[in-house]
Design a protein around this motif. Sequence first.
Motif, short mmCIF file in Angstrom:
data_model
loop_
_atom_site.label_atom_id
_atom_site.label_comp_id
_atom_site.label_asym_id
_atom_site.label_seq_id
_atom_site.Cartn_x
_atom_site.Cartn_y
_atom_site.Cartn_z
N HIS A 148 -40.17 -35.17 92.16
CA HIS A 148 -40.31 -35.21 90.71
C HIS A 148 -41.34 -36.29 90.36
O HIS A 148 -41.14 -37.47 90.67
CB HIS A 148 -38.97 -35.54 90.04
N ARG A 149 -42.44 -35.88 89.73
CA ARG A 149 -43.46 -36.84 89.30
C ARG A 149 -43.28 -37.12 87.81
O ARG A 149 -43.28 -36.19 87.00
CB ARG A 149 -44.86 -36.28 89.54
N ARG B 92 -54.26 -45.94 80.56
CA ARG B 92 -54.19 -45.31 81.88
C ARG B 92 -52.80 -44.72 82.13
O ARG B 92 -51.79 -45.28 81.72
CB ARG B 92 -54.51 -46.34 82.97
N VAL B 93 -52.78 -43.59 82.81
CA VAL B 93 -51.54 -42.88 83.11
C VAL B 93 -50.92 -43.46 84.38
O VAL B 93 -51.59 -43.59 85.41
CB VAL B 93 -51.78 -41.37 83.30
N HIS B 94 -49.65 -43.83 84.31
CA HIS B 94 -48.92 -44.34 85.46
C HIS B 94 -48.01 -43.23 85.99
O HIS B 94 -47.39 -42.50 85.22
CB HIS B 94 -48.07 -45.56 85.07
N ARG C 34 -44.93 -35.12 82.06
CA ARG C 34 -46.02 -35.88 81.44
C ARG C 34 -45.60 -36.26 80.02
O ARG C 34 -45.68 -35.45 79.10
CB ARG C 34 -47.30 -35.04 81.42
N THR C 35 -45.12 -37.50 79.89
CA THR C 35 -44.62 -37.93 78.58
C THR C 35 -45.74 -38.04 77.56
O THR C 35 -45.52 -37.83 76.37
CB THR C 35 -43.90 -39.28 78.71
N GLN C 36 -46.95 -38.38 78.03
CA GLN C 36 -48.04 -38.56 77.09
C GLN C 36 -48.49 -37.24 76.45
O GLN C 36 -49.07 -37.23 75.37
CB GLN C 36 -49.24 -39.25 77.77
N ASP C 37 -48.24 -36.11 77.14
CA ASP C 37 -48.63 -34.80 76.62
C ASP C 37 -47.44 -33.98 76.12
O ASP C 37 -47.62 -32.89 75.59
CB ASP C 37 -49.35 -33.97 77.69
#
Length: 206
Positions: free
Chosen positions: A48-49, A61-63, A176-179
Amino acid sequence: MSSWRYTSNAALENVFDIEITDQSEGYVSFRVVGELAEDAFLHEAGGHRWQRVPPNEKRGRVHTSTVTVAVLPEPSELQLKVDPEDLEWAFTRGSGAGGQKRNKTCSAVDLTHRPTGVTVHCESERSQHQNKVNALTFLRATLWQAQIDKAHADRATLRKEQVGVGSRGDKTWTIRTQDDWVTHHPTGSKFRLRDYLQGVYEVYTR
């Protein structure tokens, strides 16, 4: 061609009994009991990423963090019998939160299966008796999975593929929480993050 559908729904949240059997930094194991437990957790095995932009990230930046998940079926007593003479029990003081009694009594359990050398640890409960029950259940599940792996080499390979090595290439889900998007890679299915977190999504496989 046969096909089946797996549906996870927030309405099922009261269907399962979930009990943590062991927990330490970077690791947790838990037992799930319920008629639909196998279907609900079948697709969770693998990597799980979790991708996000932390609030203190000034450059945007994406972590990425990676968690590996293994799902072990629990055998019935008829499927797997464990000889009590093959078991070695050890008891220590619990190390987690739970009050003075927990930390001063030998409630934590280490259980070893002598023929195989498999050892499990359980200290999730304050009661030594309950920890013994949980440890034996987890040990039986571990031994059952080992028997399946030994009898079916392809199943052993499949389990290794499920867990992988924890690298970014070993993934089943990407969050992807940012998207606000979640991807199930084996099927290519995509879901809104809010639906995934609430358990409202469907995965179709053939």
